[in-house]
Enzyme design. Structure first.
Site, PDB file in Angstrom:
ATOM      1  CD  GLU A 158      11.571  -7.360   6.228  1.00 61.99           C
ATOM      2  OE1 GLU A 158      12.242  -6.380   5.860  1.00 61.99           O
ATOM      3  OE2 GLU A 158      10.319  -7.368   6.171  1.00 61.99           O
ATOM      4  CD  GLU A 199      13.038   4.047   2.986  1.00 64.27           C
ATOM      5  OE1 GLU A 199      12.252   4.208   3.959  1.00 64.27           O
ATOM      6  OE2 GLU A 199      14.023   3.292   3.031  1.00 64.27           O
ATOM      7  N   GLY A 237       4.111  -7.152   7.151  1.00 66.19           N
ATOM      8  CA  GLY A 237       4.259  -6.378   5.918  1.00 66.19           C
ATOM      9  C   GLY A 237       4.518  -7.254   4.701  1.00 66.19           C
ATOM     10  CE  LYS A 248       1.774  -4.436  10.424  1.00 68.85           C
ATOM     11  NZ  LYS A 248       2.362  -5.743  10.683  1.00 68.85           N
TER      12      LYS A 248
HETATM   13  O1  F6P Z   1      12.094  -2.744   5.928  1.00 68.25           O
HETATM   14  C1  F6P Z   1      11.356  -3.026   7.050  1.00 68.25           C
HETATM   15  C2  F6P Z   1       9.880  -2.905   6.841  1.00 68.25           C
HETATM   16  O2  F6P Z   1       9.330  -2.727   8.097  1.00 68.25           O
HETATM   17  C3  F6P Z   1       9.255  -4.097   6.135  1.00 68.25           C
HETATM   18  O3  F6P Z   1       9.052  -5.157   6.981  1.00 68.25           O
HETATM   19  C4  F6P Z   1       8.018  -3.488   5.615  1.00 68.25           C
HETATM   20  O4  F6P Z   1       7.408  -4.288   4.642  1.00 68.25           O
HETATM   21  C5  F6P Z   1       8.555  -2.182   5.075  1.00 68.25           C
HETATM   22  O5  F6P Z   1       9.519  -1.803   6.028  1.00 68.25           O
HETATM   23  C6  F6P Z   1       7.550  -1.095   4.874  1.00 68.25           C
HETATM   24  O6  F6P Z   1       6.886  -0.777   6.058  1.00 68.25           O
HETATM   25  P1  F6P Z   1       5.551   0.062   6.060  1.00 68.25           P
HETATM   26  O7  F6P Z   1       4.526  -0.691   5.307  1.00 68.25           O
HETATM   27  O8  F6P Z   1       5.212   0.237   7.492  1.00 68.25           O
HETATM   28  O9  F6P Z   1       5.839   1.383   5.390  1.00 68.25           O
END
Ligand code: F6P
Length: 547
Positions: A352, A212, A266, A206
């Site tokens: 969460e 990661e 998310g 998102k």
């Molecule tokens: O771990 C926190 C978080 O923001 C979740 O809410 C989200 O689903 C995940 O990290 C991944 O975030 P992104 O889609 O922005 O990579």
């Protein structure tokens, strides 16, 4: 005012709980032959049986009063109307718009978002069909055989869970993989054996900043470039994000980038373009069935009276178990092997969302909030942790999920599976008294003395609460229904606790500190003197072990 009414409703429930604990659930069943009839909801081919919960008719009436005191129905209307109920981020919460088939507009700050949702869904469908039908080719002109989604949290758990759940609907010649962990073992093990010329990566994030995901994306890019050359990268990547500029900087062409919106959380995003790996796996038509399943539950949630409303009941019973009976965890046990990732998916969805300590106005919560959610598929769990569920000192309410019919599986196996699911719920509820245990042992030829000695070990308290979701079959529509049920269950809990179920500030501190520590871990001579003694000590030992 509302808080006072909620506090009063909870106090009334607390007072009433004394009456409930005076009788076993087995006694309640014996006293009321209509108990199952009155304590289940059948929504065509989906049944929610909550008759084994530790409740009676008065409990239900009081839970309904609690829902009214918390104005759950008003808050529900605000969510569906696109009000900015995610108040800390000033965002609407409209994952329901992604599965809205009413033909009615959905307004966000006065603008109908349905046209852009439908347009983006059509782009996703066209791209998925190109992959499925071999029109999308890699740099060497070969069709894709392997799709690797790189994402984490909501950009991984939903697509990974659903793709596994619906694997019978996926073609055998197109395999799906999911890489999430920054641990290089995850991507390393996934890529081993894959052919770069036939591998498509989807970078799902998102924010398009998540450490990661960006680290894994860079490794995937290097893997393609090493095998096929830098110029090949564009042919082997697609992306899903709300941050289209950041995706462009990564070098993915605009026609392979699929968007969604900040009003989709998310952990609620599987219904959006984040579902791309699922659409590739099962096809756009099946994906629409999945969306329609979610929509059916939205309609039910909006329209059914509180005590005939499955997500309302799920949320209210959860509050009863958490706040009144004091049960700190909840197990979700799918007797459905393909739902093996469903508990992990629900962990993010529920923990969460509702792992919060302050109310909407920032004041401390008055009640314990989100329970610890955990689980594994049955029957495997029976041979691992069910001992604790039956005889442990902690009572853990259980949700059993089971399909009436198997999807591509042997009927005999399935009969055994269903029998086990029902038997566990029965055993948790019924229990076994010391007298019953002694009678059974004596019948088996044990001496009275030995039977008496063993009786405490073979006694089960019973009255351990469970609910059962029994559904016709795990197909796309049913999966959509199950997910939407739990989404709305979480909403109901959050509405009663007066918390924001749609932000996640609690994950930020760890992210910040990890970014600060990353260079200190990587550089053997970096200064650790400003760290706390434990962290500095760990880094010192790490360096010793590495040298
Ligand atoms: O771990 C926190 C978080 O923001 C979740 O809410 C989200 O689903 C995940 O990290 C991944 O975030 P992104 O889609 O922005 O990579």
């Amino acid at each position: 005012m509302a808080e006072t009414a909620v506090t009063a409703a909870l106090s009334a429930l607390r007072a009433h709980s004394g009456e409930i604990s005076a009788r076993s659930v087995a006694e309640e069943f014996a006293a009321d032959p209509q108990r199952f009839a009155t304590m289940h909801v059948a929504l065509d081919d989906l049944l929610f049986d909550y008759s084994k919960q530790r409740i009676d008719a008065a409990t239900l009436a009081q839970l309904e009063a609690l829902a009214k005191a918390a104005d759950v129905e008003g808050k529900r209307a605000a969510m569906f109307a696109g009000k900015l109920i995610n108040s800390t981020e000033k965002r609407a919460v409209l994952h329901t718009a992604l599965r809205n088939f009413s033909g009615e507009p959905v307004l966000v700050e006065g603008r109908d978002v349905m046209p852009e949702i439908e347009a983006e869904r059509a782009r996703v469908a066209a791209f998925a069909n190109d992959v499925r039908e071999g029109r999308l080719r890699g740099a060497l002109g070969q069709p894709m055989t392997d799709v690797v989604n790189i994402g984490i949290g909501g950009s991984d758990l939903g697509p990974a869970m659903a793709t596994k759940a619906l694997s019978p609907f996926a073609p055998a010649n197109l395999r799906s993989h999911f890489v999430s962990n920054v641990d290089g073992a995850d991507i390393g093990d996934t890529l081993r054996g894959l052919d770069p010329a036939r591998t498509l990566f989807i970078i799902s994030s998102k924010t398009f900043t998540t450490q990661e995901t960006m680290t894994n994306a860079a490794s995937a890019r290097a893997w393609i470039a090493a095998a096929l050359g830098e110029a090949a990268v564009g042919d082997h990547f697609a992306a899903v994000s709300t941050q289209l500029e950041k995706v462009a900087q990564f070098g993915i062409a605009a026609d392979r980038v699929f968007g969604f919106w900040d009003w989709v959380g998310g952990r609620y995003s599987l219904w959006s373009s984040i579902g791309l790996p699922l659409v590739i796996a099962i096809g756009p038509e099946r994906f629409e069935e999945f969306l329609r399943g979610g929509y059916e539950i939205d309609q039910h949630f909006r329209e059914a009276p509180i005590l005939q409303n499955i997500p309302m009941l799920m949320g209210l019973l959860s509050v009863w178990n958490r706040n009144i009976l004091g049960h700190a965890s909840q197990a979700v046990i799918p007797y459905d092997q393909r739902l093996s990732r469903f508990p992990a998916y629900l962990q993010q969805l529920q923990m969460e969302s509702n792992g919060k300590s302050v109310q909407l106005d920032g004041a401390p919560v008055k009640e314990s909030t989100g329970a610890v959610i955990w689980g594994e598929p049955g029957t495997n769990g029976q041979h691992a942790f069910f001992q604790l569920l039956h005889q442990g000192t902690e009572v853990v309410p259980v949700d059993f999920l089971v399909a009436a019919q198997p999807t591509n599986a042997d009927a005999h196996h399935h009969d055994l599976l269903v029998a086990n699911a029902f038997a566990q719920g029965e055993a948790l509820m019924r229990g076994r008294s010391p007298g019953e245990a002694i009678a059974i042992m004596e019948k088996q030829g044990q001496s009275a003395e030995e039977a008496a000695r063993l009786a405490p070990h073979k006694t089960f308290s019973g009255s351990r609460p469970s609910s059962t979701l029994l559904y016709s079959k795990l197909d796309p529509r049913m999966l959509g229904r199950l997910i939407a049920l739990y989404e709305h269950k979480v909403f109901v809990e959050g509405a009663i606790w007066n918390i924001n179920s749609f932000d996640q500030w609690g994950v930020e501190l760890g992210k910040e500190l990890a970014s600060r520590l990353a260079p200190i871990v990587a550089q053997a001579d970096a200064d650790t003197s400003k760290l706390d003694a434990s962290t500095a000590g760990l880094i010192g030992h790490l360096r010793n072990l590495r040298s």
